[in-house]
Design a protein around this motif. Structure first.
Motif, PDB file in Angstrom:
ATOM      1  N   GLY A  61       0.665  -1.191   0.058  1.00 13.63           N
ATOM      2  CA  GLY A  61       0.098   0.063  -0.103  1.00 13.63           C
ATOM      3  C   GLY A  61       0.792   1.236  -0.187  1.00 13.63           C
ATOM      4  O   GLY A  61       0.521   2.217  -0.889  1.00 13.63           O
ATOM      5  N   ALA A  62       1.920   1.150   0.876  1.00 12.73           N
ATOM      6  CA  ALA A  62       2.856   2.331   0.813  1.00 12.73           C
ATOM      7  C   ALA A  62       3.376   2.581  -0.460  1.00 12.73           C
ATOM      8  O   ALA A  62       3.634   3.740  -0.979  1.00 12.73           O
ATOM      9  CB  ALA A  62       3.760   2.306   1.827  1.00 12.73           C
ATOM     10  N   ILE A  63       3.819   1.447  -1.122  1.00 12.02           N
ATOM     11  CA  ILE A  63       4.470   1.885  -2.349  1.00 12.02           C
ATOM     12  C   ILE A  63       3.475   2.404  -3.641  1.00 12.02           C
ATOM     13  O   ILE A  63       4.007   3.215  -4.321  1.00 12.02           O
ATOM     14  CB  ILE A  63       5.151   0.327  -2.796  1.00 12.02           C
ATOM     15  CG1 ILE A  63       6.263   0.086  -2.155  1.00 12.02           C
ATOM     16  CG2 ILE A  63       5.532   0.250  -4.472  1.00 12.02           C
ATOM     17  CD1 ILE A  63       6.847  -1.404  -2.304  1.00 12.02           C
ATOM     18  N   MET A  64       2.276   1.934  -3.406  1.00 16.59           N
ATOM     19  CA  MET A  64       1.302   2.101  -4.485  1.00 16.59           C
ATOM     20  C   MET A  64       1.187   3.659  -4.251  1.00 16.59           C
ATOM     21  O   MET A  64       0.755   4.427  -5.322  1.00 16.59           O
ATOM     22  CB  MET A  64       0.131   1.315  -4.318  1.00 16.59           C
ATOM     23  CG  MET A  64       0.106  -0.030  -4.942  1.00 16.59           C
ATOM     24  SD  MET A  64      -1.329  -1.035  -4.990  1.00 16.59           S
ATOM     25  CE  MET A  64      -2.362  -0.369  -3.961  1.00 16.59           C
ATOM     26  N   TRP A  65       0.839   4.087  -2.803  1.00 18.01           N
ATOM     27  CA  TRP A  65       0.537   5.449  -2.730  1.00 18.01           C
ATOM     28  C   TRP A  65       1.738   6.461  -3.049  1.00 18.01           C
ATOM     29  O   TRP A  65       1.514   7.502  -3.723  1.00 18.01           O
ATOM     30  CB  TRP A  65       0.309   5.806  -1.244  1.00 18.01           C
ATOM     31  CG  TRP A  65      -0.033   7.046  -0.670  1.00 18.01           C
ATOM     32  CD1 TRP A  65      -1.293   7.781  -0.751  1.00 18.01           C
ATOM     33  CD2 TRP A  65       0.902   8.046  -0.093  1.00 18.01           C
ATOM     34  NE1 TRP A  65      -0.819   9.018  -0.415  1.00 18.01           N
ATOM     35  CE2 TRP A  65       0.315   9.347  -0.248  1.00 18.01           C
ATOM     36  CE3 TRP A  65       2.329   8.058   0.067  1.00 18.01           C
ATOM     37  CZ2 TRP A  65       0.885  10.379   0.532  1.00 18.01           C
ATOM     38  CZ3 TRP A  65       2.923   8.986   0.649  1.00 18.01           C
ATOM     39  CH2 TRP A  65       2.179  10.153   0.730  1.00 18.01           C
TER      40      TRP A  65
END
Length: 92
Positions: A61-65
């Protein structure tokens, strides 16, 4: 130092960024403590399926954000020019 950095991130990127940074910190601590301290003397430090999955979801999720295109920030200052999208008054 931690509070200063968190304040700067909050100013620049908002509360969501601070939350994501804190979640990534927690995921990193979970994985690092498993690598460093897991063993027969401390089985509670070992990475479980649940904690590993949680760390993976947080990281994904952090990478996608972080890689998603972000909309530019809107200015909070009031403009003196008329709003082109505002409804116009009819002159009858």
């Amino acid at each position: 130092v931690h509070s200063f950095v968190q304040g700067r991130v909050l100013e620049h990127s908002g509360a969501l960024a601070v939350g994501i940074v804190n979640a990534m910190r927690a995921a990193t601590v979970t994985v690092a403590s498993s690598i460093l301290f897991c063993g027969p003397a401390a089985p509670h430090q070992c990475l479980t399926m649940r904690s590993g999955t949680s760390a993976a979801i947080i990281t994904a999720g952090a990478i996608m954000w972080a890689t998603a295109p972000h909309a530019p920030k809107r200015s909070t200052a009031k403009s003196t020019s008329p709003d082109p999208d505002a409804p116009r008054a009819k002159n009858d």
